[in-house]
Design a protein around this motif. Sequence first.
Motif, PDB file in Angstrom:
ATOM      1  N   ILE A  95       0.841  -1.204   0.000  1.00  0.00           N
ATOM      2  CA  ILE A  95       0.000   0.000   0.000  1.00  0.00           C
ATOM      3  C   ILE A  95       0.878   1.256   0.000  1.00  0.00           C
ATOM      4  CG2 ILE A  95      -1.913   1.170   1.176  1.00  0.00           C
ATOM      5  CD1 ILE A  95      -2.653  -1.646   0.361  1.00  0.00           C
ATOM      6  N   THR A  96       2.075   1.138   0.573  1.00  0.00           N
ATOM      7  CA  THR A  96       3.030   2.254   0.530  1.00  0.00           C
ATOM      8  C   THR A  96       4.340   1.735  -0.058  1.00  0.00           C
ATOM      9  OG1 THR A  96       3.873   1.780   2.726  1.00  0.00           O
ATOM     10  CG2 THR A  96       2.064   3.347   2.588  1.00  0.00           C
ATOM     11  N   GLY A  97       5.290   2.643  -0.258  1.00  0.00           N
ATOM     12  CA  GLY A  97       6.602   2.231  -0.768  1.00  0.00           C
ATOM     13  C   GLY A  97       6.662   2.260  -2.281  1.00  0.00           C
ATOM     14  N   ALA A  98       7.724   1.646  -2.810  1.00  0.00           N
ATOM     15  CA  ALA A  98       8.016   1.785  -4.235  1.00  0.00           C
ATOM     16  C   ALA A  98       6.899   1.260  -5.131  1.00  0.00           C
ATOM     17  CB  ALA A  98       9.317   1.064  -4.557  1.00  0.00           C
ATOM     18  N   ALA A 101       3.648   1.119  -4.447  1.00  0.00           N
ATOM     19  CA  ALA A 101       2.377   1.487  -3.837  1.00  0.00           C
ATOM     20  C   ALA A 101       1.229   1.495  -4.841  1.00  0.00           C
ATOM     21  CB  ALA A 101       2.507   2.846  -3.177  1.00  0.00           C
ATOM     22  N   SER A 102       1.515   1.861  -6.099  1.00  0.00           N
ATOM     23  CA  SER A 102       0.413   1.949  -7.048  1.00  0.00           C
ATOM     24  C   SER A 102      -0.182   0.567  -7.296  1.00  0.00           C
ATOM     25  CB  SER A 102       0.868   2.603  -8.350  1.00  0.00           C
ATOM     26  OG  SER A 102       1.619   1.721  -9.115  1.00  0.00           O
ATOM     27  N   GLN A 155      -2.211  -0.397  -3.862  1.00  0.00           N
ATOM     28  CA  GLN A 155      -3.438   0.359  -3.631  1.00  0.00           C
ATOM     29  C   GLN A 155      -4.536  -0.088  -4.579  1.00  0.00           C
ATOM     30  OE1 GLN A 155      -2.211   4.467  -3.772  1.00  0.00           O
ATOM     31  NE2 GLN A 155      -1.206   4.327  -1.775  1.00  0.00           N
ATOM     32  N   ASP A 156      -4.157  -0.405  -5.825  1.00  0.00           N
ATOM     33  CA  ASP A 156      -5.172  -0.870  -6.766  1.00  0.00           C
ATOM     34  C   ASP A 156      -5.634  -2.287  -6.432  1.00  0.00           C
ATOM     35  OD1 ASP A 156      -4.946   1.535  -7.914  1.00  0.00           O
ATOM     36  OD2 ASP A 156      -4.510   0.840  -9.942  1.00  0.00           O
ATOM     37  N   ASN A 191       2.364  -1.721 -16.524  1.00  0.00           N
ATOM     38  CA  ASN A 191       1.721  -0.800 -15.580  1.00  0.00           C
ATOM     39  C   ASN A 191       1.467   0.496 -16.335  1.00  0.00           C
ATOM     40  OD1 ASN A 191       1.472   1.328 -13.557  1.00  0.00           O
ATOM     41  ND2 ASN A 191       2.061  -0.252 -12.092  1.00  0.00           N
ATOM     42  N   ASP A 227       1.418   3.418 -15.416  1.00  0.00           N
ATOM     43  CA  ASP A 227       2.319   4.519 -15.076  1.00  0.00           C
ATOM     44  C   ASP A 227       3.486   4.611 -16.059  1.00  0.00           C
ATOM     45  OD1 ASP A 227       0.772   5.304 -13.045  1.00  0.00           O
ATOM     46  OD2 ASP A 227       2.181   4.867 -11.430  1.00  0.00           O
ATOM     47  N   SER A 244      -4.136  -0.496 -12.385  1.00  0.00           N
ATOM     48  CA  SER A 244      -2.887   0.004 -12.946  1.00  0.00           C
ATOM     49  C   SER A 244      -2.058  -1.073 -13.625  1.00  0.00           C
ATOM     50  CB  SER A 244      -2.063   0.696 -11.871  1.00  0.00           C
ATOM     51  OG  SER A 244      -1.751  -0.210 -10.858  1.00  0.00           O
TER      52      SER A 244
END
Lengths: 374, 301
Positions: free
Chosen positions: A34-37, A39-40, A43-44, A253, A255, A299
């Motif tokens: 959920i956090t860190g490198a 995270a995307s 979270q998805d 991804n 991103d 993502s």
Amino acid sequence: MKKTFSLITVMLVSLLYTGVASAADVKIGLMAPITGAFASEGQDMQKLLELMVEETNNSGGINGSKVELLVEDDGSTPRSAATAASRLVAKGAPVVIGTYGSAVTEASQDIYDEAGIVQIGTGSTSIRLTAKGMKRFFRTCPRDDEQGRVAQETLQKLGYKRVAILHDNSAYAKGLADETKALIDAKKSAEIIFFDALVPGERDYSAILTKLKGVNPDAIFFTGYYPEAGQLLRQMAEMKFSIPLLGGDATNNLDLVKIAGPAAEGYHFISPPMPADIDNPAAKELIKAYVAKYKSQPSSIWVVLAGDAYLVLVEAIKHKGPDAGAIAEYLHKDLKDFEGMTGKISFDDKGDRVGDIYRLYKVDEKGNFILQPK
Amino acid sequence: MEEFFQQLTNGLAVGGIYALIALGYTMVYGILRLINFAHGDLFTLGAYLGFTLLVSWGLSGVLGGLAVAGVLILFAMGLVAIAGCLLERIAYRPLRNSDRLTAVVSALGASIFVQNAIMLVCGARSQVYPTGILPTTIIPIFGVDVSAMRFLMFGFSLLLMLLLYGFIHKTRLGAAIRAVAIDQDAAKLMGIDVNRIISTVFLIGPALGGAAGVMVGLFYGQITYDMGFSFGLKAFTAAILGGIGNIPGAMVGGILLGVIEALGAAYISIAWKDAIAFCVLILILIFRPTGILGERVAEKI
């Protein structure tokens, strides 16, 4: 000593968390970055699973009992993964979905295994994870050696003779790079004229690209993750260094396109297929609902693979109830060609997903990922 | 030879960024003998403020590319300067007379606070500056194609550094800063308002860091809440390389570090790039413990 320590941690944490859920609920754990490198990704995963759990519960739950999703953050690092795993054990989830990075998954495997919990990895493709003889570890993603095989075939089919391989020294990227190199060398399908690693997390890769330009390869195969792939594409365009860059599944991804901008056009990567390219109406519905709720696509493919892990778990619980041992047995023996969001799912004795899963994708001029014909 | 020049320009552009950030470390160290660990996160803050301004004001439609960049950098510099000043008030001034280790711990705490605050407000996902703001002109020199933006980035870093150098050496306020760096008590006796000088330093250092943040965002696009760590570490290394506490030292150290990295990657190994840079640092510290331009100081952290 280690065991006593984790036991004490588990006991302490369980004191904090007793009595959160009602007894009749089926608990499904999600351990994700959920956090860190990464995270995307995490979270998805959480968003998609929350949506799926909501749908399960709205349609009456599994055999009448509601599903409760327990989410823990692994922080994209092995260190926090151990804590996250202990917390999920303490909360009493019989099954856990997760996680993304192989090294992160590895740090949690023993904890779940000791507690007798079924764990389904979603993005952990490192070969050795299923080579430990754990009876209750599965993964919905394929393995690195499978990806290496497809990478070699793809490079050969596209006719590249002088290939540069670039990794980032992470367990996953180096594994895939080594695997691909070994196969190319064995089959003599191309000449590897460059094999080196970049430092992930930096911004400027011009020094590496200048060096690559000097050796003049037909194509570059980058085995690392999407942020670096995006930067490489962007800076290659800046340098007017226009040779094909190909990537592994960790670059699937959205991103990547955000970072690379228009330079992403023409980028190839291999990856398990995405729901849009699979003949499964339920999966397409689900993704539609996801887009409607969160206003963006999931993502990456790994998010979808977490969804697949949830689907097989629901299927197993439907037949066997929320008992970890019975679920593991069901997944090993009885689940065959289950219609997942990324194609048919079956597991072998080791817990690996069976079948030919990888496909080749290409980014078009609008930044969409387009499936290439086999 | 072409490749050498290409790598040199690559290194200079990155080195300029390192140098800008390194100045923040070195100025604070020079005046307070304190490593401001939160400086890297102020750099990140600059990148995020620039991003927010760019997106929310919709600047890119109104002004030309370079004008947008200039406005963004100026605003981010101003805002980050205020943040730096607040940081000093809250995290460092109350500890001015306490043990030095206490201040270092406070600096680490401030770093964690700023980093997580950025993550909570802006999200853990990386943000990307809109593309197409900067021109992608390419200038050929010595038979090498170099992106004009790399020149501009290096040139702008250099300009900021020269302005700072002039400010420190030619103005009354600059002289006061130098005086406080040499001896705070004596400066106080000479009628210098030490608190004001320290606040000024905490305006200038973070402002330069903020400018570097916007430049990284504009040029490389992608910004993440934790990018301050790797840039901060490199810049801190650059400050030590040049001699911490010494302003020209930070400039030389930053540029040198960028060039060493690029050439190390080019001629030795990419994977060993950082190792090579740190080896050079160790060698220099063995032969010149105070860094390239550093003066002898009695004690260091």
